[in-house]
Design a protein around this motif. Structure first.
Motif, PDB file in Angstrom:
ATOM      1  N   GLY A 133       0.812  -1.205   0.000  1.00 48.92           N
ATOM      2  CA  GLY A 133       0.000   0.000   0.000  1.00 48.92           C
ATOM      3  C   GLY A 133       0.847   1.257   0.000  1.00 48.92           C
ATOM      4  O   GLY A 133       1.738   1.431  -0.832  1.00 48.92           O
ATOM      5  N   THR A 134       0.594   2.112   0.972  1.00 54.11           N
ATOM      6  CA  THR A 134       1.309   3.384   1.071  1.00 54.11           C
ATOM      7  C   THR A 134       2.584   3.226   1.889  1.00 54.11           C
ATOM      8  O   THR A 134       2.620   2.488   2.868  1.00 54.11           O
ATOM      9  N   GLY A 135       3.622   3.930   1.483  1.00 53.07           N
ATOM     10  CA  GLY A 135       4.880   3.942   2.218  1.00 53.07           C
ATOM     11  C   GLY A 135       5.380   5.354   2.394  1.00 53.07           C
ATOM     12  O   GLY A 135       4.724   6.321   2.002  1.00 53.07           O
ATOM     13  N   VAL A 136       6.545   5.507   3.013  1.00 55.01           N
ATOM     14  CA  VAL A 136       7.143   6.817   3.247  1.00 55.01           C
ATOM     15  C   VAL A 136       8.500   6.864   2.559  1.00 55.01           C
ATOM     16  O   VAL A 136       9.289   5.925   2.667  1.00 55.01           O
ATOM     17  N   PHE A 137       8.766   7.963   1.855  1.00 54.81           N
ATOM     18  CA  PHE A 137       9.990   8.104   1.080  1.00 54.81           C
ATOM     19  C   PHE A 137      10.690   9.417   1.406  1.00 54.81           C
ATOM     20  O   PHE A 137      10.036  10.416   1.727  1.00 54.81           O
ATOM     21  N   VAL A 138      12.008   9.404   1.306  1.00 55.29           N
ATOM     22  CA  VAL A 138      12.780  10.646   1.342  1.00 55.29           C
ATOM     23  C   VAL A 138      12.700  11.227  -0.060  1.00 55.29           C
ATOM     24  O   VAL A 138      13.190  10.630  -1.015  1.00 55.29           O
ATOM     25  N   THR A 139      12.064  12.375  -0.192  1.00 56.83           N
ATOM     26  CA  THR A 139      11.820  12.939  -1.516  1.00 56.83           C
ATOM     27  C   THR A 139      12.837  13.997  -1.913  1.00 56.83           C
ATOM     28  O   THR A 139      12.926  14.373  -3.082  1.00 56.83           O
ATOM     29  N   LYS A 140      13.600  14.480  -0.918  1.00 49.40           N
ATOM     30  CA  LYS A 140      14.585  15.520  -1.221  1.00 49.40           C
ATOM     31  C   LYS A 140      15.623  15.548  -0.107  1.00 49.40           C
ATOM     32  O   LYS A 140      15.290  15.396   1.065  1.00 49.40           O
ATOM     33  N   VAL A 148      16.052  11.922  13.490  1.00 47.09           N
ATOM     34  CA  VAL A 148      14.606  11.705  13.590  1.00 47.09           C
ATOM     35  C   VAL A 148      13.991  12.002  12.226  1.00 47.09           C
ATOM     36  O   VAL A 148      14.138  13.113  11.701  1.00 47.09           O
ATOM     37  N   VAL A 149      13.304  11.015  11.636  1.00 45.14           N
ATOM     38  CA  VAL A 149      12.763  11.200  10.290  1.00 45.14           C
ATOM     39  C   VAL A 149      11.239  11.277  10.255  1.00 45.14           C
ATOM     40  O   VAL A 149      10.662  11.708   9.259  1.00 45.14           O
ATOM     41  N   SER A 150      10.591  10.852  11.328  1.00 38.33           N
ATOM     42  CA  SER A 150       9.128  10.923  11.344  1.00 38.33           C
ATOM     43  C   SER A 150       8.613  10.730  12.761  1.00 38.33           C
ATOM     44  O   SER A 150       9.370  10.358  13.663  1.00 38.33           O
ATOM     45  N   MET A 151       7.327  10.990  12.937  1.00 39.04           N
ATOM     46  CA  MET A 151       6.645  10.755  14.207  1.00 39.04           C
ATOM     47  C   MET A 151       5.439   9.864  13.947  1.00 39.04           C
ATOM     48  O   MET A 151       4.844   9.922  12.862  1.00 39.04           O
ATOM     49  N   TYR A 152       5.095   9.026  14.926  1.00 42.00           N
ATOM     50  CA  TYR A 152       3.932   8.150  14.770  1.00 42.00           C
ATOM     51  C   TYR A 152       2.720   8.852  15.387  1.00 42.00           C
ATOM     52  O   TYR A 152       2.590   8.926  16.611  1.00 42.00           O
ATOM     53  N   PRO A 153       1.816   9.385  14.559  1.00 40.83           N
ATOM     54  CA  PRO A 153       0.678  10.145  15.079  1.00 40.83           C
ATOM     55  C   PRO A 153      -0.437   9.245  15.579  1.00 40.83           C
ATOM     56  O   PRO A 153      -0.466   8.041  15.290  1.00 40.83           O
ATOM     57  N   LEU A 218      -0.462  18.388   5.522  1.00 39.27           N
ATOM     58  CA  LEU A 218       0.147  18.243   6.837  1.00 39.27           C
ATOM     59  C   LEU A 218       0.700  19.567   7.344  1.00 39.27           C
ATOM     60  O   LEU A 218       1.411  20.273   6.631  1.00 39.27           O
ATOM     61  N   GLN A 219       0.379  19.884   8.586  1.00 38.77           N
ATOM     62  CA  GLN A 219       0.967  21.045   9.240  1.00 38.77           C
ATOM     63  C   GLN A 219       2.341  20.682   9.800  1.00 38.77           C
ATOM     64  O   GLN A 219       3.259  21.495   9.794  1.00 38.77           O
ATOM     65  N   ASN A 220       2.476  19.442  10.268  1.00 40.77           N
ATOM     66  CA  ASN A 220       3.747  18.909  10.723  1.00 40.77           C
ATOM     67  C   ASN A 220       4.203  17.859   9.714  1.00 40.77           C
ATOM     68  O   ASN A 220       3.660  16.753   9.666  1.00 40.77           O
ATOM     69  N   PRO A 221       5.215  18.155   8.894  1.00 42.27           N
ATOM     70  CA  PRO A 221       5.611  17.224   7.828  1.00 42.27           C
ATOM     71  C   PRO A 221       6.248  15.936   8.330  1.00 42.27           C
ATOM     72  O   PRO A 221       6.460  15.012   7.542  1.00 42.27           O
ATOM     73  N   LEU A 222       6.544  15.847   9.638  1.00 42.50           N
ATOM     74  CA  LEU A 222       7.101  14.620  10.195  1.00 42.50           C
ATOM     75  C   LEU A 222       6.018  13.597  10.553  1.00 42.50           C
ATOM     76  O   LEU A 222       6.330  12.439  10.827  1.00 42.50           O
ATOM     77  N   ALA A 223       4.759  14.001  10.545  1.00 42.26           N
ATOM     78  CA  ALA A 223       3.672  13.148  11.030  1.00 42.26           C
ATOM     79  C   ALA A 223       3.220  12.137   9.986  1.00 42.26           C
ATOM     80  O   ALA A 223       2.048  12.088   9.587  1.00 42.26           O
ATOM     81  N   VAL A 224       4.144  11.290   9.548  1.00 41.40           N
ATOM     82  CA  VAL A 224       3.842  10.273   8.538  1.00 41.40           C
ATOM     83  C   VAL A 224       4.300   8.888   8.997  1.00 41.40           C
ATOM     84  O   VAL A 224       4.279   7.925   8.213  1.00 41.40           O
ATOM     85  N   GLY A 225       4.707   8.753  10.257  1.00 42.71           N
ATOM     86  CA  GLY A 225       5.322   7.525  10.745  1.00 42.71           C
ATOM     87  C   GLY A 225       4.451   6.293  10.680  1.00 42.71           C
ATOM     88  O   GLY A 225       4.959   5.174  10.598  1.00 42.71           O
ATOM     89  N   GLN A 226       3.129   6.468  10.700  1.00 43.31           N
ATOM     90  CA  GLN A 226       2.256   5.294  10.676  1.00 43.31           C
ATOM     91  C   GLN A 226       2.266   4.606   9.315  1.00 43.31           C
ATOM     92  O   GLN A 226       1.811   3.475   9.178  1.00 43.31           O
ATOM     93  N   TYR A 227       2.802   5.272   8.305  1.00 42.32           N
ATOM     94  CA  TYR A 227       2.864   4.684   6.964  1.00 42.32           C
ATOM     95  C   TYR A 227       4.238   4.113   6.627  1.00 42.32           C
ATOM     96  O   TYR A 227       4.460   3.650   5.507  1.00 42.32           O
ATOM     97  N   VAL A 228       5.162   4.146   7.580  1.00 44.32           N
ATOM     98  CA  VAL A 228       6.460   3.511   7.353  1.00 44.32           C
ATOM     99  C   VAL A 228       6.275   2.000   7.412  1.00 44.32           C
ATOM    100  O   VAL A 228       5.816   1.464   8.425  1.00 44.32           O
ATOM    101  N   ASN A 229       6.612   1.315   6.353  1.00 46.98           N
ATOM    102  CA  ASN A 229       6.377  -0.132   6.270  1.00 46.98           C
ATOM    103  C   ASN A 229       7.454  -0.929   7.002  1.00 46.98           C
ATOM    104  O   ASN A 229       8.587  -0.474   7.181  1.00 46.98           O
ATOM    105  N   ASN A 230       7.077  -2.132   7.434  1.00 45.86           N
ATOM    106  CA  ASN A 230       8.053  -3.063   7.994  1.00 45.86           C
ATOM    107  C   ASN A 230       8.977  -3.555   6.887  1.00 45.86           C
ATOM    108  O   ASN A 230       8.665  -3.462   5.708  1.00 45.86           O
ATOM    109  N   CYS A 231      10.119  -4.098   7.298  1.00 39.11           N
ATOM    110  CA  CYS A 231      11.032  -4.668   6.308  1.00 39.11           C
ATOM    111  C   CYS A 231      10.410  -5.935   5.718  1.00 39.11           C
ATOM    112  O   CYS A 231       9.442  -6.483   6.253  1.00 39.11           O
ATOM    113  N   SER A 232      10.964  -6.399   4.636  1.00 37.95           N
ATOM    114  CA  SER A 232      10.497  -7.631   3.996  1.00 37.95           C
ATOM    115  C   SER A 232      11.713  -8.484   3.670  1.00 37.95           C
ATOM    116  O   SER A 232      12.852  -8.118   3.950  1.00 37.95           O
ATOM    117  N   HIS A 233      11.473  -9.631   3.063  1.00 44.01           N
ATOM    118  CA  HIS A 233      12.590 -10.491   2.659  1.00 44.01           C
ATOM    119  C   HIS A 233      13.434  -9.814   1.579  1.00 44.01           C
ATOM    120  O   HIS A 233      14.636 -10.051   1.476  1.00 44.01           O
TER     121      HIS A 233
END
Length: 268
Positions: A133-140, A148-153, A218-233
């Protein structure tokens, strides 16, 4: 029928951890995370002081960027107003764009503020992992190790508080080491509970939390942590979670950027 069975198995794999009997029978199996923390005191990748300073740095930059809309707050905090006026003057000299802006509008977008402050931006987008589904990327920019790259809202629940109905079909519930649960779902009942608690805790012009993570803006651009996916094989983890308790002396004018609210009205 085969496709339906596969879908049921997929849903069960993501949901089975909510059932205590299942957990009790499977404690000896492989751990759900690559990082096992035997004691909560050892759950630190970087110092809490570094996390605190990062949040202050980003939130102050967001506050100054949106300075014209902070009038009501600053009127009640005259000593704080002087400090931010000094910071605003420094920022204006640095950016040299204030004369080109219109009153009431920010100079930069929140993502640009994050880039100017920490040197990178992150955003939600379609994940490269299969069926993720949705993930989080470093875009720039570039993220240094230990940053610290994100917060879990989301809404914060203690062990005994009601979360059963919010948990149904909800893959965004995060369990902390001490048993505290964070519901990071931005839809349905979870969304309504968060907004209700946020309005409950508002004190005049002071917002005790940020609800913009429930929207596309987003008012706080760090508030995307819930979309960070777990690792996979196929994809190894390149980030790790760390739990952080917001201290009681956190600046009240900056709480408007905290993407969390406590379910209980008597807990800060």
């Amino acid at each position: 029928a085969a496709a339906m069975l596969r879908e049921l198995r997929r849903r069960w794999r993501s949901y089975k951890y909510r059932f205590v009997p299942w957990l009790a029978l499977n404690l000896r199996r492989q751990r759900r995370t690559l990082r096992y923390v035997p004691e909560s005191s050892q759950d630190k990748i970087i110092a809490d002081e570094d996390v605190f300073e990062t949040l202050l740095k980003v939130f102050k930059a967001l506050f100054i960027n949106d300075f014209s809309r902070q009038t009501d707050i600053l009127a009640l905090l005259p000593e704080v107003r002087c400090q931010y006026l000094e910071l605003l003057t420094v920022e204006q000299k640095r950016s040299k764009v204030n004369s080109c802006t219109h009153q009431g509008q920010p100079v930069f977008s929140p993502e640009e503020v994050l880039f100017n402050t920490l040197g990178f931006t992150v955003s939600r987008d379609r994940s490269s992992l299969v069926s993720a589904g949705t993930g989080v990327f470093v875009t720039k920019g570039f993220v240094r190790k230990g940053t610290v790259v994100s917060m879990y809202p989301g809404t914060v629940y203690r062990k005994h508080e009601p979360i059963f109905f919010q948990s149904l079909g909800n893959p965004f519930i995060f369990r902390c080491i001490d048993g505290v649960l964070i519901d990071g779902n931005d839809k349905g009942l979870s969304r309504s509970v968060y907004r209700s608690c946020s309005r409950r805790d508002q004190l005049g012009p002071f917002h005790m939390s940020d609800g913009s993570w429930l929207t596309a803006t987003l008012q706080n651009p760090l508030a995307v942590g819930q979309y960070v996916n777990n690792c996979s094989h196929e994809k190894a983890a390149n980030v790790c979670y760390q739990e952080f308790d917001v201290p009681g002396h956190f600046p009240v004018e900056l709480k408007q950027y905290l993407p969390n609210i406590v379910y209980s009205h008597d807990i800060e």
